[in-house]
Scaffold this motif. Structure first.
Motif, PDB file in Angstrom:
ATOM      1  N   UNK A 242      40.408  32.159  -2.354  1.00 13.65           N
ATOM      2  CA  UNK A 242      41.209  31.535  -3.410  1.00 13.65           C
ATOM      3  C   UNK A 242      41.672  30.147  -2.987  1.00 13.65           C
ATOM      4  N   UNK A 243      42.100  30.002  -1.740  1.00 14.25           N
ATOM      5  CA  UNK A 243      42.580  28.700  -1.265  1.00 14.25           C
ATOM      6  C   UNK A 243      41.460  27.666  -1.280  1.00 14.25           C
ATOM      7  N   UNK A 244      40.265  28.050  -0.872  1.00 12.46           N
ATOM      8  CA  UNK A 244      39.143  27.103  -0.854  1.00 12.46           C
ATOM      9  C   UNK A 244      38.702  26.736  -2.271  1.00 12.46           C
ATOM     10  N   UNK A 245      38.706  27.724  -3.177  1.00  8.46           N
ATOM     11  CA  UNK A 245      38.331  27.422  -4.564  1.00  8.46           C
ATOM     12  C   UNK A 245      39.349  26.480  -5.197  1.00  8.46           C
ATOM     13  N   UNK A 246      40.638  26.709  -4.953  1.00 10.27           N
ATOM     14  CA  UNK A 246      41.674  25.848  -5.526  1.00 10.27           C
ATOM     15  C   UNK A 246      41.598  24.438  -4.947  1.00 10.27           C
ATOM     16  N   UNK A 247      41.247  24.320  -3.659  1.00  8.93           N
ATOM     17  CA  UNK A 247      41.148  22.991  -3.049  1.00  8.93           C
ATOM     18  C   UNK A 247      40.001  22.189  -3.642  1.00  8.93           C
ATOM     19  N   UNK A 248      38.913  22.858  -4.036  1.00 11.10           N
ATOM     20  CA  UNK A 248      37.761  22.166  -4.627  1.00 11.10           C
ATOM     21  C   UNK A 248      37.850  22.061  -6.140  1.00 11.10           C
ATOM     22  N   UNK A 249      38.881  22.670  -6.727  1.00 11.24           N
ATOM     23  CA  UNK A 249      39.059  22.626  -8.181  1.00 11.24           C
ATOM     24  C   UNK A 249      39.352  21.187  -8.601  1.00 11.24           C
ATOM     25  N   UNK A 250      38.658  20.721  -9.639  1.00  7.60           N
ATOM     26  CA  UNK A 250      38.782  19.332 -10.078  1.00  7.60           C
ATOM     27  C   UNK A 250      39.868  19.123 -11.120  1.00  7.60           C
ATOM     28  N   UNK A 251      40.662  20.138 -11.395  1.00  9.64           N
ATOM     29  CA  UNK A 251      41.773  19.972 -12.342  1.00  9.64           C
ATOM     30  C   UNK A 251      42.960  19.377 -11.580  1.00  9.64           C
TER      31      UNK A 251
END
Length: 497
Positions: A242-251
């Motif tokens: 979850x932390x890695x996905x949120x860090x790469x999230x472009x929002x």
């Protein structure tokens, strides 16, 4: 709501007001103006004024009279859409060519965020093809491959790949759920409709049933594998995922903790699709819905087949009969038609006398005589009611005892045969009839437990009468001699304990 833009009371009025243009008197003109904004948006032009909208409509409206608007006609439409919240308005002084235009305040307009969503919702409804509903069974292999790649990406700490795979999994499952909901909604309309066309239904029934059965079969085969893939992803660490996905999230407009909460919620939804935590998973619910839909289609098929055999449907017969009743010239003619169709006009003679037989003679017609109270038993059976004795319960104890003894004997024989299988094995001897029957029953249970998707299948087991049969992969095929002949097992070995 009228074109004046007067809002109605309510806590959600600001959102409901966005759809006011769909019920306004000039809804066709409003829709074409919004289509002009959507056309410009596709060309990366956001701000428009009335003159530019008129130019765009001249190119895209075609022969539709509602789209042939001038700049003067468009201006009040833009103002009303702004009052409803569909468009946002701003002042652009750079477009003024003269001082008079500058003083007249030259306005430009653009979609509001909620207004664009409302417009797209209306366009989607207008352009929807309800006959395109389908179940997306081909997405299941992609889901399994993406889930496995997601686990590898989390082990490799590849945040960008994790973000892409999670996004794709979320969109694929959302699309599959929406497709299934639309398919079963369309199917429900077909099953419930009273205007069934036998030719069109019979022409597509085989494809419809095959489509649903293949989807149910694929869902049953892939659901265990997808549940295993989800467990493999969780073993790599959900918090890190979850932390890695949120860090790469472009929002970027969302804070990091909100993005993490969003992705954690999405993963929980993905997991619930195939893993039931003390309840029923979405895949199980969808499979049950598919089986119910197959039963409904088969029921509809029986109705259509019976209709074709009868020449005309019961509904058509009743409609024609109702038309005949409505066309009768007199009440007596209607009674005559009722008598000819239902033959319920003549009373049954129950040998009942009126309490005052002198005033109401037996020869008087029932149509003219007052009603006489009779018992329900006399009306239904023609017999005078009497208390009587309760009927004797018929019991066949001898037959029940014979059936029970037969069941116990069969159970003892199967238990003996099962014990013999466990003691002597299945190879290097000829199995008798009872042993063969037990072996086939155990093989059926073991083979049912095997759910192959891809690759090599491990061992499977089946149990009955205190013995367990295990099927394991083997380099060569094996043969079992039975009283019914030879049983060849392709690259499988059987052991009974």
């Amino acid at each position: 709501m009228s074109d004046s833009g007067t809002p109605a009371a309510g806590p959600r009025d600001d959102r409901l007001r966005l759809f006011a243009f769909t019920s306004a008197e000039k809804r066709g003109e409003y829709l074409w103006v919004l289509r002009a904004f959507d056309h410009a948006r596709a060309n990366y032009v956001v701000l428009l004024h009335a003159g530019e909208i008129a130019e765009i409509l001249g190119r895209i409206a075609g022969d539709d009279q509602a789209g042939r608007l001038t700049g003067v006609e468009i201006t009040p439409l833009l103002e009303q859409l702004h009052l409803w919240g569909v468009l946002e308005r701003s002042y652009d002084g750079s477009r003024a060519a003269t001082l008079a235009e500058y003083r007249n305040r030259h306005f430009v307009y653009q979609f509001s965020q909620a207004g664009y969503q409302a417009f797209r919702a209306v366009e989607d409804v207008l352009g929807a093809r309800l006959e395109d509903a389908s179940l997306s069974r081909l997405a299941l292999p992609d889901l399994l491959a993406d889930m496995r790649e997601l686990a590898e990406a989390n082990r490799a700490a590849d945040g960008d790949l994790i973000y892409r795979k999670l996004s794709r999994l979320d969109s694929t499952l959302s699309d599959m759920a929406s497709r299934a909901a639309q398919f079963y909604l369309t199917l429900g309309d077909l099953v419930r409709t009273t205007e069934i066309t036998p030719e069109s239904f019979l022409a597509h029934k085989d494809a419809l049933l095959t489509h649903m059965r293949e989807f149910s079969s694929d869902l049953a085969r892939y659901a265990p594998k997808l549940a295993g893939a989800i467990a493999a992803v969780e073993e790599t660490g959900i918090d890190r995922l979850v932390a890695r996905a949120a860090a790469s999230d472009e929002r970027v407009l969302l804070p990091l903790h909100e993005r993490e909460d969003d992705w954690r919620s999405r993963w929980s939804g993905l997991k619930h699709w195939f893993v039931a935590d003390g309840g029923v998973s979405e895949s199980d619910r969808l499979r049950e819905g598919t089986m119910s839909a197959i039963a409904a289609v088969l029921s509809l098929l029986r109705r259509v087949t019976e209709t074709r055999k009868g020449g005309v449907s019961r509904e058509s017969q009743l409609r024609h009969l109702a038309g005949w009743f409505a066309a009768t010239p007199t009440e007596d003619a209607a009674h005559a038609l009722y008598q000819a169709v239902f033959d319920l006009g003549r009373p049954r003679h129950l040998s009942m006398l009126h309490p005052d037989a002198d005033i109401i003679p037996e020869s008087r017609s029932w149509w003219e005589a007052p009603p006489v109270e009779i018992s329900r038993t006399l009306a239904e059976t023609g017999r005078t009611p009497s208390p009587g004795l309760p009927g004797r319960v018929q019991r066949n104890d001898a037959s029940i005892r014979r059936l029970r003894e037969g069941q116990l004997a069969a159970q003892r024989a199967r238990a003996t045969a099962a014990k013999s299988l466990a003691t002597g094995g299945v190879y290097d001897r000829v199995l008798d009839e009872q042993e063969t029957e037990v072996l086939l029953s155990l093989l059926n249970a073991a083979l049912t437990a095997r759910v192959p998707v891809s690759g090599r299948v491990g061992s499977s087991t089946g149990a009955e009468n205190g013995v367990r049969l295990t099927l394991r992969p083997h380099d060569e095929s094996t043969t079992v001699q039975t009283a019914r002949g030879r049983l060849h097992l392709d690259r499988l070995q059987v052991s009974v304990q």
